[in-house]
Structure formats: C-alpha cells, structure tokens
Write a protein that holds these residues in place. Structure first.
Motif, PDB file in Angstrom:
ATOM      1  N   LYS A  59     -36.880 -17.032  47.444  1.00 27.48           N
ATOM      2  CA  LYS A  59     -37.868 -18.067  47.591  1.00 27.48           C
ATOM      3  C   LYS A  59     -38.551 -18.550  48.796  1.00 27.48           C
ATOM      4  O   LYS A  59     -39.345 -19.122  48.942  1.00 27.48           O
ATOM      5  N   CYS A  60     -37.453 -18.542  49.874  1.00 27.33           N
ATOM      6  CA  CYS A  60     -37.898 -18.903  51.040  1.00 27.33           C
ATOM      7  C   CYS A  60     -38.931 -18.030  51.705  1.00 27.33           C
ATOM      8  O   CYS A  60     -39.267 -18.427  53.048  1.00 27.33           O
ATOM      9  N   LEU A  71     -40.222 -22.729  55.253  1.00 28.44           N
ATOM     10  CA  LEU A  71     -39.676 -23.110  56.293  1.00 28.44           C
ATOM     11  C   LEU A  71     -40.905 -23.883  57.371  1.00 28.44           C
ATOM     12  O   LEU A  71     -40.724 -24.742  58.073  1.00 28.44           O
ATOM     13  N   MET A  72     -41.956 -22.972  57.313  1.00 27.70           N
ATOM     14  CA  MET A  72     -43.138 -23.395  58.212  1.00 27.70           C
ATOM     15  C   MET A  72     -43.638 -24.603  57.843  1.00 27.70           C
ATOM     16  O   MET A  72     -44.076 -25.688  58.638  1.00 27.70           O
ATOM     17  N   MET A  73     -43.724 -24.941  56.597  1.00 30.74           N
ATOM     18  CA  MET A  73     -44.278 -26.284  56.198  1.00 30.74           C
ATOM     19  C   MET A  73     -43.386 -27.320  56.511  1.00 30.74           C
ATOM     20  O   MET A  73     -43.707 -28.556  56.858  1.00 30.74           O
ATOM     21  N   ALA A  81     -34.287 -32.861  56.647  1.00 28.55           N
ATOM     22  CA  ALA A  81     -33.390 -32.416  55.475  1.00 28.55           C
ATOM     23  C   ALA A  81     -33.840 -31.291  54.768  1.00 28.55           C
ATOM     24  O   ALA A  81     -33.117 -30.605  54.368  1.00 28.55           O
ATOM     25  N   CYS A  82     -35.092 -30.803  54.676  1.00 31.10           N
ATOM     26  CA  CYS A  82     -35.631 -30.089  53.717  1.00 31.10           C
ATOM     27  C   CYS A  82     -35.538 -28.769  54.474  1.00 31.10           C
ATOM     28  O   CYS A  82     -35.017 -27.667  54.207  1.00 31.10           O
ATOM     29  N   MET A  83     -35.585 -28.841  55.933  1.00 29.86           N
ATOM     30  CA  MET A  83     -35.427 -27.702  56.985  1.00 29.86           C
ATOM     31  C   MET A  83     -34.098 -27.526  56.675  1.00 29.86           C
ATOM     32  O   MET A  83     -33.646 -25.957  56.589  1.00 29.86           O
ATOM     33  N   ASP A  84     -33.126 -28.210  56.806  1.00 26.94           N
ATOM     34  CA  ASP A  84     -31.759 -27.970  56.741  1.00 26.94           C
ATOM     35  C   ASP A  84     -31.132 -27.376  55.781  1.00 26.94           C
ATOM     36  O   ASP A  84     -30.236 -26.356  55.550  1.00 26.94           O
ATOM     37  N   THR A  85     -31.769 -27.775  54.513  1.00 29.07           N
ATOM     38  CA  THR A  85     -31.365 -27.203  53.159  1.00 29.07           C
ATOM     39  C   THR A  85     -31.761 -25.726  53.292  1.00 29.07           C
ATOM     40  O   THR A  85     -31.026 -24.941  52.780  1.00 29.07           O
ATOM     41  N   ILE A  86     -33.088 -25.515  53.496  1.00 30.44           N
ATOM     42  CA  ILE A  86     -33.706 -24.245  53.601  1.00 30.44           C
ATOM     43  C   ILE A  86     -32.629 -23.298  54.518  1.00 30.44           C
ATOM     44  O   ILE A  86     -32.177 -22.297  54.141  1.00 30.44           O
ATOM     45  N   SER A  90     -30.419 -20.127  52.836  1.00 27.10           N
ATOM     46  CA  SER A  90     -31.392 -18.962  52.752  1.00 27.10           C
ATOM     47  C   SER A  90     -31.195 -18.085  53.918  1.00 27.10           C
ATOM     48  O   SER A  90     -30.821 -18.582  54.972  1.00 27.10           O
ATOM     49  N   ASN A  91     -31.204 -16.796  53.627  1.00 26.43           N
ATOM     50  CA  ASN A  91     -31.222 -15.960  54.592  1.00 26.43           C
ATOM     51  C   ASN A  91     -32.847 -15.621  54.936  1.00 26.43           C
ATOM     52  O   ASN A  91     -33.355 -14.846  54.351  1.00 26.43           O
TER      53      ASN A  91
END
Length: 197
Positions: A59-60, A71-73, A81-86, A90-91
């Motif tokens: 999904k990433c 990730l770009m968004m 927090a969203c960046m860190d989660t992704i 995710s790879n």
C-alpha cells in the motif's frame, strides 16, 4: 455518529496540500491528509497480514493518479507521525519519483508546509489529530534522511527532479532559511564543494 468523526473534505483549506487534488487520493493518502497515524498504522498492519496470503501490492507504493505515494504526501505535509509509521512498517523506495515533476519524497520534504493561523475546520472532530502537529520542512527532511539507507544518504543531497532542481534549489525557492542551513551543513559534512557562480 460516524459522520461526526470524518472530516468534511469540502472544508479543507486548499493550501494545506500543495500538490494534490484531494479527489484523486487513495484511502491511505486520505488518512495522511487528515493526519491520522493510528489509522495509517491499522491500514498498513492489515495490508502486511493479508499480503502474505493473497499477494496484495504494498500500500505504501500505491499511488494516486499523479503517481504520488503516501510517503510523498506525508513528507509534503510534514506529518511526522504518519511518516514515521510508514517508514517503520513498510519496505519502500525512498527515491521513487512523482510522475509529473519527477520529485522524490526528499523534494516533497523541502516544499513549504502550511502554517495554520487557526485550527483546521475538522480538527475538533478527530481525536487522533495532534495539537501543534504542523512541523517544519527541516523536521520532515531530517526524519526521512535518518531513516534512509546509509548508502543513499550522500546521493540524496544532489538528487534532481525533472527541472534539474536539487533539494537546495527547492528549499531556496520556498525561502526556507532553516532548511537551507540544514542542507548546507549536510553537504559540507559529506564533502561537497559548493561553488557560487
């Protein structure tokens, strides 16, 4: 009751997202737009469980109609927090490029972030929205660089988009002095000799 939790997209400030048409976003990107890291984590966790059985695409790496990844968004919005989660779940390809401009996630970190003078209209309806969670582009860039593979970190600093603009060009064009200083420090530490012409 569910409707009270979901933000009204028609009330979103257009300046909150510099590059995207909200009607073309994927569900994961919408969660990032609303800055809901818990929802992002749930979506990615469910995807990681189901992908082992049915071969679902990551999904990433799923992109909208302009080839923008989640990730770009998250980088563009400065939603750390969203960046860190992704990045933790995710790879992903850090240097994937957005189709129209050739911008990478690093370029999106260097784009101007919104600065709210008042809370967004949906803020009080969403429990997961973090108070004061509008971070600088420097914070987003430092987080992304710290999570990047070591071998890529030097190359990232001179990576260019379709307009031949590297990260320093992007930061300068957005008049982000703190980010320019940060990039110059990284460039000098890694042995780049910047010649002023």
């Amino acid at each position: 009751e569910v409707a009270a939790v979901i933000p009204d997209l028609s009330k979103l400030h257009s300046e909150e997202l510099l590059s995207a048409d909200i009607t073309s976003l994927t569900p994961l990107q919408l969660a990032i737009l609303w800055d809901l890291p818990k929802l992002v984590r749930i979506m990615l966790s469910v995807q990681s469980i189901t992908s082992t059985t049915d071969g679902n695409r990551n999904k990433c790496e799923e992109s909208d109609e302009h080839n923008r990844t989640p990730l770009m968004m998250a980088c563009e919005l400065g939603n750390l927090a969203c960046m860190d989660t992704i990045l933790c779940l995710s790879n992903i390809k850090f240097d994937a490029r957005e189709l129209q401009s050739g911008n990478t996630a690093y370029h999106f970190c260097c784009m101007r972030k919104p600065k709210f003078t008042e809370p967004p209209p949906y803020k009080h309806n969403v429990d997961d929205y973090h108070e004061g969670n509008v971070h600088s582009s420097t914070d987003a860039f430092e987080l992304l660089l710290s999570k990047s593979p070591y071998g890529m970190q030097k190359r990232v600093l001179m990576m260019v988009n379709n307009d031949k603009r590297n990260l320093l060009h992007t930061a300068c064009s957005h008049r982000d002095l703190r980010l320019v200083e940060c990039l110059l420090e990284h460039l000098s530490c890694r042995g780049y000799n910047l010649v002023v012409r």
